[in-house]
Write an enzyme that holds these catalytic residues in place. Structure first.
Site, mmCIF file in Angstrom:
data_model
loop_
_atom_site.group_PDB
_atom_site.id
_atom_site.type_symbol
_atom_site.label_atom_id
_atom_site.label_comp_id
_atom_site.label_asym_id
_atom_site.label_seq_id
_atom_site.Cartn_x
_atom_site.Cartn_y
_atom_site.Cartn_z
ATOM 1 N N PRO A 9 -3.682 13.213 94.366
ATOM 2 C CA PRO A 9 -4.171 11.845 94.513
ATOM 3 C C PRO A 9 -5.265 11.461 93.527
ATOM 4 C CG PRO A 9 -4.895 13.238 96.338
ATOM 5 C CD PRO A 9 -3.903 14.024 95.560
ATOM 6 N N ASN A 10 -5.195 10.185 93.119
ATOM 7 C CA ASN A 10 -6.170 9.533 92.239
ATOM 8 C C ASN A 10 -6.077 9.966 90.775
ATOM 9 O OD1 ASN A 10 -7.593 7.931 94.341
ATOM 10 N ND2 ASN A 10 -8.144 9.962 95.104
ATOM 11 N N ARG A 17 -11.084 6.305 86.012
ATOM 12 C CA ARG A 17 -11.797 6.795 87.188
ATOM 13 C C ARG A 17 -12.939 7.721 86.800
ATOM 14 N NH1 ARG A 17 -9.585 11.885 90.488
ATOM 15 N NH2 ARG A 17 -11.132 11.895 92.148
ATOM 16 N N TYR A 22 -14.367 12.951 84.704
ATOM 17 C CA TYR A 22 -12.984 13.351 84.417
ATOM 18 C C TYR A 22 -12.537 13.059 82.987
ATOM 19 C CZ TYR A 22 -12.908 13.748 89.481
ATOM 20 O OH TYR A 22 -13.189 14.092 90.786
ATOM 21 N N ASN A 74 -2.775 20.436 89.890
ATOM 22 C CA ASN A 74 -4.084 19.865 90.197
ATOM 23 C C ASN A 74 -3.929 19.083 91.496
ATOM 24 O OD1 ASN A 74 -6.434 18.451 90.495
ATOM 25 N ND2 ASN A 74 -6.660 17.978 88.307
ATOM 26 N N ALA A 77 -8.104 15.872 95.599
ATOM 27 C CA ALA A 77 -8.953 16.096 96.779
ATOM 28 C C ALA A 77 -8.257 16.899 97.874
ATOM 29 C CB ALA A 77 -9.416 14.759 97.349
ATOM 30 N N GLU A 98 -3.814 26.844 89.962
ATOM 31 C CA GLU A 98 -4.595 25.667 90.376
ATOM 32 C C GLU A 98 -5.510 25.253 89.235
ATOM 33 O OE1 GLU A 98 -6.524 26.096 94.282
ATOM 34 O OE2 GLU A 98 -8.261 25.067 93.441
ATOM 35 N N HIS A 100 -8.440 22.295 87.883
ATOM 36 C CA HIS A 100 -9.335 21.170 88.128
ATOM 37 C C HIS A 100 -10.008 20.798 86.816
ATOM 38 C CE1 HIS A 100 -8.751 21.765 92.356
ATOM 39 N NE2 HIS A 100 -9.047 23.026 92.210
ATOM 40 N N ARG A 107 -20.264 20.688 91.858
ATOM 41 C CA ARG A 107 -20.269 19.337 92.411
ATOM 42 C C ARG A 107 -20.711 19.339 93.874
ATOM 43 N NH1 ARG A 107 -15.030 16.178 90.768
ATOM 44 N NH2 ARG A 107 -16.372 14.444 91.477
HETATM 45 O O1 LIG Z 1 -11.635 18.081 88.860
HETATM 46 C C1 LIG Z 1 -10.502 17.753 89.290
HETATM 47 O O2 LIG Z 1 -9.500 17.652 88.570
HETATM 48 C C2 LIG Z 1 -10.321 17.463 90.785
HETATM 49 C C3 LIG Z 1 -9.810 16.089 90.982
HETATM 50 C C4 LIG Z 1 -10.097 15.339 92.063
HETATM 51 O O3 LIG Z 1 -9.494 14.164 92.242
HETATM 52 C C5 LIG Z 1 -11.156 15.732 93.024
HETATM 53 O O4 LIG Z 1 -10.913 15.237 94.355
HETATM 54 C C6 LIG Z 1 -11.355 17.227 93.032
HETATM 55 O O5 LIG Z 1 -12.462 17.568 93.851
HETATM 56 C C7 LIG Z 1 -11.548 17.738 91.594
#
Ligand SMILES: O=C(O)[C@@H]1C=C(O)[C@@H](O)[C@H](O)C1
Length: 142
Positions: A9-10, A17, A22, A74, A77, A98, A100, A107
């Site tokens: 998500p996101n 974002r 990021y 990835n 959340a 995995e 990130h 964080r």
């Molecule tokens: O760092 C990233 O790619 C992860 C991405 C997200 O959207 C967060 O909710 C994670 O906590 C971290």
């Protein structure tokens, strides 16, 4: 070799974002890098993103059924909350790395734990989008 990159998500909002966390690359930019790298090794690569936990679970199951050799994931959340995704990774005979973009351990406290990492080959965190390349190379160059 058949590889799958999954994004939770996101991550569809990457580039817009919280760029201070990021970065400014879009998910399309990341996809293009992954596709280009896989092609250098004559590997097939699928790149997917969903904001929905169940769809990610379905894609993990389908990966085993369709002969995927490795998954770069990835989970966004869901990393910190999803027992269902943990169980899906445990249920399939496909190695998962995995990834990130941010360093989850630097964080907020609630991001420090991954519910999934114990079922994965390994975790790459805090190396930006380079983490996707590193994870792919683990599969491509082993
Ligand atoms: O760092 C990233 O790619 C992860 C991405 C997200 O959207 C967060 O909710 C994670 O906590 C971290």
């Amino acid at each position: 070799m058949n590889l799958l990159v999954l994004n939770g998500p996101n991550l569809n909002r990457l580039g817009k974002r919280e760029p201070e966390i990021y970065g400014s690359e879009t998910l399309e930019d990341v996809k293009n890098k992954c596709v280009t790298l896989a092609a250098q090794f004559n590997a097939n690569l699928e790149f997917k993103q969903s904001n929905h936990e169940g769809e990610l679970i379905d894609w993990l199951h389908e990966a085993e059924d369709s002969g995927v050799d490795g998954i770069v994931f990835n989970p966004g959340a869901y990393t910190h909350t999803s027992i269902a995704l943990r169980d899906a990774i445990a249920a399939i005979n496909v190695p998962v790395i995995e990834v990130h973009i941010s360093n989850i351990h630097k964080r907020e406290e609630f991001r420090h734990e991954s519910k999934l990492a114990a079922e994965c080959v390994g975790q790459i965190t805090g190396l930006g989008t380079f983490g996707y390349e590193l994870a792919l190379r683990k599969f491509l160059q082993q």
